[in-house]
Design an enzyme around this catalytic site. Structure first.
Site, mmCIF file in Angstrom:
data_model
loop_
_atom_site.group_PDB
_atom_site.id
_atom_site.type_symbol
_atom_site.label_atom_id
_atom_site.label_comp_id
_atom_site.label_asym_id
_atom_site.label_seq_id
_atom_site.Cartn_x
_atom_site.Cartn_y
_atom_site.Cartn_z
ATOM 1 N N GLU A 54 0.848 -1.190 0.000
ATOM 2 C CA GLU A 54 0.000 0.000 0.000
ATOM 3 C C GLU A 54 0.882 1.238 0.000
ATOM 4 O O GLU A 54 1.897 1.294 0.692
ATOM 5 C CB GLU A 54 -0.910 -0.001 1.228
ATOM 6 C CG GLU A 54 -1.933 1.109 1.246
ATOM 7 C CD GLU A 54 -2.950 0.928 2.368
ATOM 8 O OE1 GLU A 54 -3.885 1.742 2.446
ATOM 9 O OE2 GLU A 54 -2.808 -0.020 3.168
ATOM 10 N N ASP A 85 10.662 10.847 -6.961
ATOM 11 C CA ASP A 85 10.476 10.104 -5.710
ATOM 12 C C ASP A 85 11.208 8.765 -5.790
ATOM 13 O O ASP A 85 10.642 7.715 -5.502
ATOM 14 C CB ASP A 85 8.985 9.892 -5.441
ATOM 15 C CG ASP A 85 8.706 9.467 -3.994
ATOM 16 O OD1 ASP A 85 9.562 9.741 -3.123
ATOM 17 O OD2 ASP A 85 7.647 8.870 -3.736
#
Length: 363
Positions: free
Chosen positions: A78, A201
């Site tokens: 997740e 990122d």
């Protein structure tokens, strides 16, 4: 913000650099451009930009069936976008197989990322093809249900392999080098493509591993096109990850192509030490992995004291020291001083090639 599902806009490369309009480039300039282009292509590997990706449009019912109604035991992980599930598609796929294992990323409407990031992955990753980028197979857009469907990566992420207690055993030194090289090639391809893509990122959780531990970059929801010609950076809101993000990006919101290089240097430190960028085991006086390791990286003897103990000394000390020196170059405070990812790939490939015979001798 709308998302276009037709052919992605692929800008033509600006091959003339700073040559003025109407002015013919010199022979030496042409030679330099040719050499740099060849060098970048070699570092990036076999990647290409696909003009017309044929992504599959899945119904939400198909994805529910593939994941057995998003069953808890199918959950892979997740993130800011939402949950990722393992699924099986039945019926003939583009690959020709009648059964394909996939990873299905389903948007969490209340998550940190949303429609814009979902569309960005389709527009960017759907138009790119490279051995070290995860392959986007298709997507779902049905009412409020947004999802992305990727090839399944059986070994999970580098983060899982390095840090999670549930991971079996540990990564050997030669495998760590292989992962570093693959991840570097993927990042070099993004930087060297016509779009000059900034990953924004880059971190160990965004490096996935196939069954042979080939590294593939994933999670393109935060990518940005590089600065327009004549500019050095893109100004944007900070949306990175603390511990990996470059100082100039955190402080000013200025995002450079070499901001990714800084993040890559942090991942190299994780590979060396087996510790997270922000790890609770790091002494409180040193908030991050970089701050704690920096005094140890310039000395081969000191480096040995912070190497991942799970390696049990089964690594080549000199190649480890070379990785440490490369990491130091990558995390330079000033972006312009950091090496390009092309240079990083070349150095890593050289380290890996020199390391192989030494590892064979130890075995």
């Amino acid at each position: 913000m709308g998302v276009c599902y037709g052919k992605p806009h692929l800008p033509t490369p600006s091959s003339m650099g700073n040559v003025k309009s109407g002015q013919k480039p010199s022979a030496s300039w042409c030679s330099a451009v040719s050499n740099n282009a060849a060098r970048d292509k070699k570092a990036s590997g076999d990647g290409k930009i696909v003009a017309d990706p044929s992504l599959t449009l899945f119904s939400f019912a198909e994805l529910k069936e593939a994941t057995k109604n998003f069953r808890a035991d199918a959950l892979l992980g997740e993130g800011g976008f939402g949950r990722v599930y393992k699924g099986t598609l039945h019926g003939k796929q583009q690959s020709g197989r009648t059964e394909t294992i996939v990873a299905v990323k389903v948007l969490n409407p209340a998550g940190a990322q949303g429609y814009t990031e979902w569309g960005r992955e389709i527009n960017f990753l759907g138009g790119l093809s490279h051995p070290n980028l995860t392959k986007l197979l298709g997507y779902c857009r049905e009412d409020a249900n947004l999802a992305l469907v990727y090839e399944f990566m059986p070994m999970g992420s580098l983060e899982k392999q390095l840090f999670r207690k549930s991971s079996t055993g540990h990564l050997g030194w030669d495998v760590r080098l292989k992962i570093a090289v693959g991840a570097a090639r993927g990042l070099a391809f993004l930087h060297n493509s016509n779009r000059k893509i900034i990953f924004r990122d880059f971190k160990s959780s965004n490096i996935l591993l196939d069954e042979s531990y080939m590294a593939k970059l994933t999670d393109f929801g935060l990518v940005r096109r590089g600065p327009p010609e004549g500019l050095s950076h893109v100004s944007t809101q900070f949306m990175g990850t603390f511990g990996y993000a470059a100082p100039e990006y955190k402080k000013t919101g200025r995002l450079y192509v070499k901001s990714d290089v800084y993040s890559f240097g942090i991942v190299l430190l994780e590979i060396l030490t087996g510790l997270r960028a922000c790890d609770p085991r790091i002494p409180q006086d040193n908030a991050t992995l970089l701050e704690w390791t920096k005094p140890f990286l310039s000395s081969q003897t000191k480096l040995l004291t912070i190497m991942d103990s799970r390696l049990k000394g089964n690594y080549n000390v000199y190649s480890a020291f070379q990785i440490a020196q490369l990491a130091l170059k990558c995390v330079e405070e000033t972006p312009q001083i950091r090496p390009s990812m092309t240079i990083v790939v070349e150095e890593l490939e050289s380290i890996e090639a020199a390391n192989a015979p030494r590892m064979l001798l130890k075995a």
